[in-house]
Design an enzyme around this catalytic site. Sequence first.
Site, short mmCIF file in Angstrom:
data_model
loop_
_atom_site.label_atom_id
_atom_site.label_comp_id
_atom_site.label_asym_id
_atom_site.label_seq_id
_atom_site.Cartn_x
_atom_site.Cartn_y
_atom_site.Cartn_z
N GLU A 58 -20.55 -10.15 -34.19
CA GLU A 58 -20.78 -9.34 -35.39
C GLU A 58 -22.03 -9.84 -36.12
OE1 GLU A 58 -17.42 -9.01 -38.02
OE2 GLU A 58 -16.22 -7.93 -36.55
N ASP A 70 -15.45 -1.99 -37.95
CA ASP A 70 -16.45 -3.06 -38.04
C ASP A 70 -17.77 -2.58 -38.63
OD1 ASP A 70 -14.75 -5.00 -37.00
OD2 ASP A 70 -15.48 -4.78 -34.95
N LYS A 120 -15.56 -5.77 -29.85
CA LYS A 120 -14.40 -6.46 -29.26
C LYS A 120 -14.77 -7.08 -27.93
CE LYS A 120 -10.40 -5.78 -31.42
NZ LYS A 120 -10.36 -6.62 -32.59
#
Length: 156
Positions: free
Chosen positions: A29, A68, A84
């Site tokens: 991320e 996200d 993921k």
Amino acid sequence: MAYSGKYSVINKSKYKGDANGVIYRSLWEKHTFAWCDKNPKIKWWCSEEIVVPYYWEIDKRYHRYFVDLQIAFTSGDIVLVEIKPKRQTLPPKGTRKTKSYLGEAREYVKNMNKWEAAETYAKDRNWHFQIWTEFTLQKMGIMKKQLKPIKPLKRL
């Protein structure tokens, strides 16, 4: 290096939401946020600002899914992104009903319920929903291909 923390947005005019409260929950991320921040093809982006209600088949209740990323490209496309590991996008392997297997199965069902709801949510708005794995991030140039660690030499 911390695997989670507060991301410092560089280009605050590109961030839609509170640019001072951006949290990354994985290095993937963090690297993706930096990519969004610097990418000239991205008009604006935000993290965990979109909340999608979903029905979890296991407990028969509605829950909230914080997606996200939401990314608006200069082309006009808007994409909701879930980041993921590839293994979490696949059904659990094995036939023995161990505690580990059952936990993975519950998580897989939850992910499928979330992603189905996100897909519908995005389509209703003429957006797209995508799941980015480590392989997606590598292909896009966001992350370098990770090398397997070298085993230490054995002393003779």
